[in-house]
Scaffold this active site. Structure first.
Site, mmCIF file in Angstrom:
data_model
loop_
_atom_site.group_PDB
_atom_site.id
_atom_site.type_symbol
_atom_site.label_atom_id
_atom_site.label_comp_id
_atom_site.label_asym_id
_atom_site.label_seq_id
_atom_site.Cartn_x
_atom_site.Cartn_y
_atom_site.Cartn_z
ATOM 1 N N SER A 87 1.146 -1.218 0.075
ATOM 2 C CA SER A 87 -0.297 -0.115 0.340
ATOM 3 C C SER A 87 0.797 1.311 0.022
ATOM 4 O O SER A 87 2.217 1.106 0.116
ATOM 5 C CB SER A 87 -0.756 0.021 0.843
ATOM 6 O OG SER A 87 -1.689 1.398 1.737
ATOM 7 N N TYR B 249 -1.066 -0.434 9.959
ATOM 8 C CA TYR B 249 -1.384 -1.164 8.942
ATOM 9 C C TYR B 249 -0.349 -0.196 8.030
ATOM 10 O O TYR B 249 0.718 -1.342 6.815
ATOM 11 C CB TYR B 249 -2.749 -0.312 8.013
ATOM 12 C CG TYR B 249 -2.503 -0.606 7.166
ATOM 13 C CD1 TYR B 249 -4.054 -2.167 6.524
ATOM 14 C CD2 TYR B 249 -2.689 0.263 5.870
ATOM 15 C CE1 TYR B 249 -3.739 -2.345 4.800
ATOM 16 C CE2 TYR B 249 -2.776 0.311 4.890
ATOM 17 C CZ TYR B 249 -3.307 -1.331 4.472
ATOM 18 O OH TYR B 249 -3.868 -1.013 2.943
#
Length: 283
Positions: free
Chosen positions: A151, A164
């Site tokens: 990501s 995350y």
């Protein structure tokens, strides 16, 4: 894309692809895309109904697909899956480590330690489990492609996403390290990382429902959706397809970002697709 229009060199006929997180979102779209390109696709997720429905869609289009239920954060699950795949089809040619979660969201000093650890167990350790289970057979076979979904949050800190961001950043370094190892041990085995951009998935829906006190940037993410700036799942799925082909050999050990103009240009040229537009930038 119709099969008749698909460049022959972009096809994956005779190859076996394993996709985790394949029940919905990017993983489901990637499984359908790889199957359309000719791969026998094995879909892995925790929810049987989701992957069975995706398999039905693949078979309805003339593709081959099998559903296997498992949790990538549990080593025994992944080891069992790998044994089943190898017994059924031999070592896979393509492994897509895509399963991911966003929670917990909130200031680091307020979130549950158990949820923080679970995030890393799925987003980082889960990828290691896929690698540890499938790569020995792929190395022995002397070939293969491993694709990891990271990501942009790996490179850009986002307040409220400490687990995350940490997991996705760790995944990038893990992938690059693995590429160094496979380059030495198995030159015909490639390792790829991708940044999919901001994609219209269930994860984005969950992010938009976050209260501002937990996620200060929530209005920005609501604006992405409101202004039509989210990428459809088919775009990162096409990036995964491109990475699975020999066209992407020079991206071994590198991050391929869908927001990179050159990556999108090459995808369109090599796969015979229309050029995907730039997205995800607020005015």
């Amino acid at each position: 894309m119709q099969e008749a229009m698909m460049p022959k060199s972009a096809r994956l006929d005779g190859q076996v692809a394993v996709v985790s997180g394949a029940g919905r979102g990017i993983g489901r779209a990637a499984a359908l895309c790889l199957a359309r390109a000719g791969a026998r696709t094995i879909l892995v997720a925790r929810t049987s109904a989701h992957i069975e429905a995706a398999c039905e869609a693949i078979r309805a289009g003339g593709g081959q697909a099998e559903a296997m239920v498992g949790d990538v954060s549990v080593w025994s699950d992944v080891a069992r899956l790998a044994d089943q795949v190898v017994s059924m089809a031999g070592p896979p040619h393509i492994v897509v480590a895509n399963a991911g979660v966003i929670d917990p969201v909130g200031d680091t000093w307020t979130v549950s330690p158990e949820e923080w650890a679970k995030n890393l167990a799925v987003n980082l350790t889960g990828v290691f489990h896929m690698v540890r289970a499938f790569l020995p057979g792929m190395v022995e076979a002397g070939r293969g492609v491993l694709i990891m979904t990271s990501s942009g949050a790996a490179a850009h800190p986002v307040a409220g996403w400490s687990a995350y961001c940490a997991a996705k950043a760790g995944l990038v370094h893990f992938g690059k390290t693995l590429a160094e190892e496979t380059h030495r041990a198995c030159p015909n085995l490639r390792v790829h990382l991708l940044y999919p951009g901001i994609v219209d998935t269930a994860m984005q829906e969950r992010i938009r429902l976050m209260p501002p006190e937990r996620f200060p940037d929530v209005e920005k993410f609501r604006a992405y959706q409101r202004l039509g700036l989210l990428r459809p799942v088919e775009e990162p799925a096409a990036l995964i397809w491109w990475l699975a082909t020999p066209f992407a050999w020079d991206y071994h050990g590198r991050v391929a970002a869908l927001d990179d103009n050159e990556v999108r240009r090459r995808m369109a040229l090599d796969l015979g697709l229309s050029l995907f537009p730039p997205r995800g930038t607020l005015p």
